[in-house]
Design an enzyme around this catalytic site. Structure first.
Site, mmCIF file in Angstrom:
data_model
loop_
_atom_site.group_PDB
_atom_site.id
_atom_site.type_symbol
_atom_site.label_atom_id
_atom_site.label_comp_id
_atom_site.label_asym_id
_atom_site.label_seq_id
_atom_site.Cartn_x
_atom_site.Cartn_y
_atom_site.Cartn_z
ATOM 1 N N ARG A 108 -23.628 -20.929 -32.158
ATOM 2 C CA ARG A 108 -24.693 -20.272 -31.395
ATOM 3 C C ARG A 108 -24.108 -19.881 -30.047
ATOM 4 N NH1 ARG A 108 -30.489 -20.401 -30.984
ATOM 5 N NH2 ARG A 108 -31.222 -20.192 -28.843
ATOM 6 N N HIS A 135 -29.669 -12.855 -35.485
ATOM 7 C CA HIS A 135 -30.209 -14.221 -35.569
ATOM 8 C C HIS A 135 -30.721 -14.460 -36.996
ATOM 9 C CE1 HIS A 135 -31.595 -17.989 -34.309
ATOM 10 N NE2 HIS A 135 -32.535 -17.663 -33.447
ATOM 11 N N GLN A 138 -33.099 -17.457 -38.140
ATOM 12 C CA GLN A 138 -34.481 -17.305 -37.686
ATOM 13 C C GLN A 138 -35.275 -16.423 -38.634
ATOM 14 O OE1 GLN A 138 -36.240 -18.591 -34.772
ATOM 15 N NE2 GLN A 138 -37.894 -17.791 -36.056
ATOM 16 N N ASP A 231 -41.226 -11.241 -29.021
ATOM 17 C CA ASP A 231 -40.212 -12.130 -28.453
ATOM 18 C C ASP A 231 -40.290 -11.967 -26.938
ATOM 19 O OD1 ASP A 231 -38.073 -13.846 -28.138
ATOM 20 O OD2 ASP A 231 -36.555 -12.438 -28.852
ATOM 21 N N CYS A 271 -40.468 -16.235 -32.254
ATOM 22 C CA CYS A 271 -39.325 -17.121 -32.510
ATOM 23 C C CYS A 271 -39.256 -18.281 -31.527
ATOM 24 C CB CYS A 271 -38.027 -16.321 -32.515
ATOM 25 S SG CYS A 271 -37.769 -15.330 -31.036
ATOM 26 N N ARG A 311 -37.707 -23.383 -39.541
ATOM 27 C CA ARG A 311 -36.277 -23.307 -39.204
ATOM 28 C C ARG A 311 -35.517 -24.417 -39.907
ATOM 29 N NH1 ARG A 311 -34.312 -21.080 -34.753
ATOM 30 N NH2 ARG A 311 -32.422 -21.053 -36.007
#
Length: 327
Positions: A108, A135, A138, A231, A271, A311
Protein backbone atom coordinates in the site's frame (compact mmCIF):
# COMPACT_ATOMS: atom_id res chain seq x y z
CA UNK A 1 -17.04 -22.81 -11.29
CA UNK A 2 -13.61 -22.63 -9.67
CA UNK A 3 -10.65 -20.92 -11.29
CA UNK A 4 -6.99 -21.65 -10.79
CA UNK A 5 -5.60 -18.31 -9.65
CA UNK A 6 -2.73 -19.81 -7.69
CA UNK A 7 0.42 -17.71 -7.98
CA UNK A 8 -1.40 -14.74 -9.54
CA UNK A 9 -0.85 -11.18 -8.34
CA UNK A 10 -3.67 -8.63 -8.05
CA UNK A 11 -2.42 -5.22 -9.15
CA UNK A 12 -5.51 -3.96 -10.99
CA UNK A 13 -8.77 -5.53 -12.11
CA UNK A 14 -7.65 -4.95 -15.71
CA UNK A 15 -5.81 -8.25 -15.41
CA UNK A 16 -8.83 -10.30 -14.31
CA UNK A 17 -11.75 -11.53 -16.39
CA UNK A 18 -15.42 -11.13 -15.55
CA UNK A 19 -15.53 -14.80 -14.58
CA UNK A 20 -12.48 -14.51 -12.32
CA UNK A 21 -13.87 -11.43 -10.56
CA UNK A 22 -17.20 -13.15 -9.99
CA UNK A 23 -15.35 -16.21 -8.69
CA UNK A 24 -13.55 -14.06 -6.12
CA UNK A 25 -16.87 -12.50 -5.06
CA UNK A 26 -18.44 -15.96 -4.71
CA UNK A 27 -15.45 -17.20 -2.72
CA UNK A 28 -15.73 -14.13 -0.49
CA UNK A 29 -19.36 -15.03 0.24
CA UNK A 30 -18.34 -18.57 1.17
CA UNK A 31 -15.51 -17.46 3.45
CA UNK A 32 -17.77 -14.88 5.09
CA UNK A 33 -20.38 -17.56 5.83
CA UNK A 34 -17.63 -19.83 7.19
CA UNK A 35 -16.34 -17.14 9.55
CA UNK A 36 -19.83 -16.29 10.78
CA UNK A 37 -20.40 -20.01 11.45
CA UNK A 38 -17.09 -20.35 13.27
CA UNK A 39 -15.52 -22.45 10.50
CA UNK A 40 -11.83 -21.75 9.81
CA UNK A 41 -10.29 -24.14 7.23
CA UNK A 42 -6.81 -22.58 7.67
CA UNK A 43 -6.22 -22.33 3.93
CA UNK A 44 -3.08 -20.26 4.57
CA UNK A 45 -1.64 -22.40 7.35
CA UNK A 46 2.15 -22.07 7.72
CA UNK A 47 2.21 -19.20 5.20
CA UNK A 48 4.02 -15.95 5.93
CA UNK A 49 2.62 -12.72 4.48
CA UNK A 50 4.53 -9.42 4.21
CA UNK A 51 2.41 -6.27 4.60
CA UNK A 52 4.27 -3.24 3.21
CA UNK A 53 2.73 0.14 4.07
CA UNK A 54 4.04 3.46 2.76
CA UNK A 55 0.67 5.06 3.56
CA UNK A 56 -1.26 4.82 6.83
CA UNK A 57 -4.26 2.52 6.85
CA UNK A 58 -7.19 1.37 8.96
CA UNK A 59 -9.31 -1.01 6.88
CA UNK A 60 -6.60 -2.41 4.59
CA UNK A 61 -4.18 -3.16 7.41
CA UNK A 62 -6.86 -4.58 9.69
CA UNK A 63 -8.40 -6.68 6.92
CA UNK A 64 -5.12 -8.24 5.79
CA UNK A 65 -4.04 -8.92 9.37
CA UNK A 66 -7.31 -10.55 10.45
CA UNK A 67 -7.64 -12.44 7.16
CA UNK A 68 -4.15 -13.89 7.61
CA UNK A 69 -4.86 -14.88 11.21
CA UNK A 70 -8.24 -16.45 10.40
CA UNK A 71 -6.67 -18.62 7.71
CA UNK A 72 -3.60 -19.63 9.73
CA UNK A 73 -0.95 -17.35 8.21
CA UNK A 74 1.53 -15.09 9.96
CA UNK A 75 1.25 -11.41 8.89
CA UNK A 76 4.36 -9.25 9.21
CA UNK A 77 3.81 -5.47 9.11
CA UNK A 78 6.61 -3.58 7.34
CA UNK A 79 6.18 0.18 7.64
CA UNK A 80 7.94 2.74 5.48
CA UNK A 81 10.68 3.17 8.09
CA UNK A 82 11.10 -0.55 8.74
CA UNK A 83 12.66 -1.60 5.44
CA UNK A 84 14.94 -0.10 2.81
CA UNK A 85 12.42 -0.17 -0.07
CA UNK A 86 13.60 2.28 -2.73
CA UNK A 87 15.85 4.06 -0.23
CA UNK A 88 19.06 2.17 0.47
CA UNK A 89 17.91 -0.79 -1.59
CA UNK A 90 16.24 -1.04 -4.97
CA UNK A 91 12.66 -2.23 -5.20
CA UNK A 92 13.90 -5.08 -7.39
CA UNK A 93 16.33 -6.29 -4.73
CA UNK A 94 13.82 -5.93 -1.91
CA UNK A 95 11.30 -7.93 -3.92
CA UNK A 96 13.78 -10.75 -4.47
CA UNK A 97 14.67 -10.86 -0.77
CA UNK A 98 11.08 -10.82 0.49
CA UNK A 99 10.02 -13.36 -2.13
CA UNK A 100 12.54 -15.82 -0.68
CA UNK A 101 11.07 -15.45 2.80
CA UNK A 102 7.37 -14.76 2.37
CA UNK A 103 4.56 -16.55 0.54
CA UNK A 104 2.76 -13.36 -0.46
CA UNK A 105 3.29 -9.59 -0.34
CA UNK A 106 0.75 -6.78 0.13
CA UNK A 107 1.78 -3.25 -0.84
CA UNK A 108 0.00 0.00 0.00
CA UNK A 109 1.70 3.15 -1.17
CA UNK A 110 2.04 5.88 -3.73
CA UNK A 111 3.50 4.90 -7.11
CA UNK A 112 1.78 2.10 -8.99
CA UNK A 113 5.08 1.22 -10.63
CA UNK A 114 6.37 0.16 -7.19
CA UNK A 115 3.80 -2.61 -6.83
CA UNK A 116 4.42 -3.59 -10.46
CA UNK A 117 8.15 -4.00 -9.76
CA UNK A 118 7.45 -6.01 -6.64
CA UNK A 119 5.19 -8.35 -8.61
CA UNK A 120 7.74 -8.70 -11.41
CA UNK A 121 10.62 -9.73 -9.16
CA UNK A 122 9.20 -11.28 -5.98
CA UNK A 123 8.27 -14.68 -7.41
CA UNK A 124 5.23 -14.84 -5.11
CA UNK A 125 1.75 -13.25 -5.36
CA UNK A 126 1.71 -9.49 -4.77
CA UNK A 127 -1.52 -7.71 -3.87
CA UNK A 128 -2.19 -4.01 -4.37
CA UNK A 129 -3.61 -2.60 -1.13
CA UNK A 130 -3.80 0.85 -2.77
CA UNK A 131 -1.68 2.99 -5.07
CA UNK A 132 -2.30 6.45 -6.47
CA UNK A 133 -3.87 4.87 -9.56
CA UNK A 134 -5.76 1.77 -8.42
CA UNK A 135 -7.44 0.18 -5.40
CA UNK A 136 -8.61 -3.26 -6.56
CA UNK A 137 -9.20 -4.93 -3.19
CA UNK A 138 -11.60 -2.11 -2.28
CA UNK A 139 -13.60 -2.70 -5.46
CA UNK A 140 -14.09 -6.37 -4.61
CA UNK A 141 -15.53 -5.34 -1.23
CA UNK A 142 -17.76 -2.78 -2.94
CA UNK A 143 -19.06 -5.36 -5.40
CA UNK A 144 -19.69 -7.94 -2.66
CA UNK A 145 -21.79 -5.29 -0.86
CA UNK A 146 -23.74 -4.55 -4.05
CA UNK A 147 -24.39 -8.24 -4.63
CA UNK A 148 -25.56 -8.71 -1.03
CA UNK A 149 -28.13 -5.94 -1.55
CA UNK A 150 -29.30 -6.65 -5.10
CA UNK A 151 -28.37 -10.28 -5.72
CA UNK A 152 -26.34 -9.47 -8.82
CA UNK A 153 -23.71 -7.20 -10.35
CA UNK A 154 -24.64 -7.19 -14.04
CA UNK A 155 -26.83 -4.29 -15.19
CA UNK A 156 -26.68 -2.55 -11.80
CA UNK A 157 -27.06 1.22 -12.25
CA UNK A 158 -24.07 2.68 -10.43
CA UNK A 159 -23.03 6.35 -10.05
CA UNK A 160 -19.71 7.50 -8.65
CA UNK A 161 -20.00 11.19 -7.65
CA UNK A 162 -17.09 13.54 -6.89
CA UNK A 163 -13.44 13.52 -7.96
CA UNK A 164 -13.57 11.49 -11.16
CA UNK A 165 -9.80 11.16 -11.57
CA UNK A 166 -8.76 9.45 -8.35
CA UNK A 167 -7.89 5.81 -7.74
CA UNK A 168 -11.42 4.94 -6.62
CA UNK A 169 -13.06 6.38 -9.73
CA UNK A 170 -10.48 4.63 -11.92
CA UNK A 171 -10.89 1.28 -10.22
CA UNK A 172 -14.68 1.37 -10.02
CA UNK A 173 -14.91 2.24 -13.71
CA UNK A 174 -12.65 -0.67 -14.66
CA UNK A 175 -14.42 -3.07 -12.33
CA UNK A 176 -17.86 -2.03 -13.54
CA UNK A 177 -16.79 -2.46 -17.16
CA UNK A 178 -15.60 -5.98 -16.33
CA UNK A 179 -18.82 -7.18 -14.67
CA UNK A 180 -21.37 -5.48 -16.94
CA UNK A 181 -22.71 -2.56 -14.91
CA UNK A 182 -24.39 0.63 -16.14
CA UNK A 183 -21.72 2.89 -14.69
CA UNK A 184 -21.50 6.69 -14.51
CA UNK A 185 -18.84 9.04 -13.23
CA UNK A 186 -20.54 12.27 -12.18
CA UNK A 187 -17.90 14.96 -11.78
CA UNK A 188 -17.03 18.51 -12.86
CA UNK A 189 -15.28 18.56 -16.23
CA UNK A 190 -11.97 19.57 -14.63
CA UNK A 191 -12.05 16.32 -12.65
CA UNK A 192 -13.06 13.89 -15.39
CA UNK A 193 -10.96 10.71 -15.67
CA UNK A 194 -8.11 10.16 -18.09
CA UNK A 195 -9.54 9.69 -21.60
CA UNK A 196 -7.29 6.75 -22.38
CA UNK A 197 -8.50 4.91 -19.28
CA UNK A 198 -12.13 5.63 -20.24
CA UNK A 199 -11.52 4.17 -23.69
CA UNK A 200 -9.88 1.13 -22.12
CA UNK A 201 -12.91 0.62 -19.89
CA UNK A 202 -15.23 0.97 -22.88
CA UNK A 203 -13.29 -1.76 -24.68
CA UNK A 204 -13.82 -4.09 -21.72
CA UNK A 205 -17.48 -3.05 -21.70
CA UNK A 206 -17.96 -4.33 -25.25
CA UNK A 207 -17.35 -7.85 -23.95
CA UNK A 208 -19.69 -7.65 -20.95
CA UNK A 209 -22.52 -5.35 -22.04
CA UNK A 210 -21.49 -2.64 -19.58
CA UNK A 211 -22.05 1.04 -20.32
CA UNK A 212 -19.62 3.78 -19.28
CA UNK A 213 -20.83 7.38 -19.04
CA UNK A 214 -18.86 10.45 -17.94
CA UNK A 215 -20.99 13.50 -17.12
CA UNK A 216 -20.98 16.70 -15.10
CA UNK A 217 -24.80 16.67 -14.79
CA UNK A 218 -25.69 15.64 -11.22
CA UNK A 219 -29.44 15.28 -11.80
CA UNK A 220 -29.18 13.12 -14.91
CA UNK A 221 -26.16 11.27 -13.62
CA UNK A 222 -27.90 10.07 -10.46
CA UNK A 223 -31.45 9.69 -11.80
CA UNK A 224 -32.80 6.24 -10.94
CA UNK A 225 -29.44 4.73 -9.99
CA UNK A 226 -29.25 1.85 -7.51
CA UNK A 227 -25.84 2.76 -6.08
CA UNK A 228 -24.41 6.17 -5.23
CA UNK A 229 -20.74 6.13 -4.30
CA UNK A 230 -18.41 8.92 -3.25
CA UNK A 231 -14.95 9.44 -1.80
CA UNK A 232 -13.12 12.29 -0.08
CA UNK A 233 -12.45 15.27 -2.30
CA UNK A 234 -8.69 15.36 -1.68
CA UNK A 235 -6.61 12.21 -1.40
CA UNK A 236 -3.53 11.75 0.78
CA UNK A 237 -0.90 14.24 -0.32
CA UNK A 238 -3.42 16.68 -1.84
CA UNK A 239 -4.14 18.74 1.28
CA UNK A 240 -2.85 21.91 -0.36
CA UNK A 241 -5.67 21.88 -2.93
CA UNK A 242 -8.54 21.39 -0.48
CA UNK A 243 -9.96 24.95 -0.76
CA UNK A 244 -10.08 24.69 -4.56
CA UNK A 245 -11.66 21.23 -4.39
CA UNK A 246 -14.38 22.45 -2.05
CA UNK A 247 -15.26 25.24 -4.47
CA UNK A 248 -15.20 22.85 -7.43
CA UNK A 249 -17.19 20.01 -5.81
CA UNK A 250 -19.74 21.88 -3.69
CA UNK A 251 -22.58 20.85 -6.00
CA UNK A 252 -21.43 17.20 -5.96
CA UNK A 253 -21.88 16.64 -2.22
CA UNK A 254 -24.09 13.59 -1.69
CA UNK A 255 -27.26 14.73 0.08
CA UNK A 256 -30.81 13.50 0.51
CA UNK A 257 -31.95 15.37 -2.59
CA UNK A 258 -29.52 13.24 -4.59
CA UNK A 259 -30.66 10.08 -2.81
CA UNK A 260 -34.30 10.92 -3.54
CA UNK A 261 -33.43 11.36 -7.21
CA UNK A 262 -32.16 7.79 -7.32
CA UNK A 263 -33.95 4.42 -7.15
CA UNK A 264 -36.20 3.89 -4.12
CA UNK A 265 -33.88 1.10 -2.94
CA UNK A 266 -30.65 3.02 -3.61
CA UNK A 267 -27.68 2.24 -1.40
CA UNK A 268 -24.94 4.69 -0.48
CA UNK A 269 -21.32 3.48 -0.48
CA UNK A 270 -18.03 5.08 0.56
CA UNK A 271 -14.57 3.52 0.84
CA UNK A 272 -13.90 5.48 4.07
CA UNK A 273 -12.62 7.42 5.88
CA UNK A 274 -15.32 10.03 5.32
CA UNK A 275 -15.86 13.64 6.25
CA UNK A 276 -19.57 13.62 7.05
CA UNK A 277 -19.73 15.53 10.35
CA UNK A 278 -17.65 17.99 12.38
CA UNK A 279 -15.88 15.42 14.56
CA UNK A 280 -12.52 15.34 12.73
CA UNK A 281 -9.61 17.75 12.73
CA UNK A 282 -9.90 18.16 8.95
CA UNK A 283 -13.60 19.05 9.06
CA UNK A 284 -12.92 21.56 11.81
CA UNK A 285 -10.24 23.20 9.70
CA UNK A 286 -12.24 23.06 6.44
CA UNK A 287 -15.99 23.11 7.26
CA UNK A 288 -16.95 22.76 3.59
CA UNK A 289 -14.96 19.59 3.05
CA UNK A 290 -17.83 17.17 3.68
CA UNK A 291 -18.36 15.02 0.55
CA UNK A 292 -21.57 13.55 2.03
CA UNK A 293 -24.06 14.88 4.54
CA UNK A 294 -24.36 13.21 7.91
CA UNK A 295 -28.05 12.66 7.14
CA UNK A 296 -27.16 10.38 4.22
CA UNK A 297 -24.19 8.75 5.95
CA UNK A 298 -26.34 7.67 8.91
CA UNK A 299 -29.44 6.83 6.87
CA UNK A 300 -30.98 3.44 6.06
CA UNK A 301 -29.47 3.78 2.58
CA UNK A 302 -25.91 3.77 3.92
CA UNK A 303 -24.11 0.42 3.74
CA UNK A 304 -20.64 1.79 4.42
CA UNK A 305 -19.92 -0.41 7.44
CA UNK A 306 -21.10 -3.57 5.70
CA UNK A 307 -18.75 -2.46 2.93
CA UNK A 308 -15.89 -1.91 5.39
CA UNK A 309 -16.38 -5.38 6.89
CA UNK A 310 -16.37 -6.87 3.41
CA UNK A 311 -12.78 -5.69 2.95
CA UNK A 312 -11.88 -8.57 5.27
CA UNK A 313 -13.78 -11.26 3.40
CA UNK A 314 -12.72 -10.20 -0.10
CA UNK A 315 -9.06 -9.75 0.87
CA UNK A 316 -9.19 -13.18 2.45
CA UNK A 317 -10.60 -14.59 -0.79
CA UNK A 318 -7.80 -13.01 -2.85
CA UNK A 319 -5.10 -14.46 -0.62
CA UNK A 320 -6.72 -17.90 -0.37
CA UNK A 321 -7.27 -18.09 -4.14
CA UNK A 322 -3.77 -16.96 -5.10
CA UNK A 323 -1.59 -18.27 -2.25
CA UNK A 324 -3.71 -20.77 -0.35
CA UNK A 325 -3.42 -24.54 -0.31
CA UNK A 326 -7.07 -25.34 -1.06
CA UNK A 327 -7.86 -23.18 -4.07
Amino acid sequence: MAFNLRGRSLLTLKDYTKEEINFLIDLSETLKKNKNAGIFPKNLENKNIALIFEKPSTRTRAAFTVACTDEGAHPEYLGKNDIQLGGKETIKDTARVLGRMFDGIEFRGFKHETVEKLAKWAGVPVWNGLTDQYHPTQILADFLTVKENFGKLKDIKFAYVGDGRNNMANSLMLGASKVGMDFKIVAPKKLHPDKNLVEEAKEFAKETGATITITDDVDNGTKGVQVIYTDVWASMGEEDVIPQRIELLEDYRVNMEMINNADDEVIFLHCLPSYHDDDTDMASKYPGIKEVTDEVFESKHSKVFDQAENRLHTIKAVMVATAGKQF
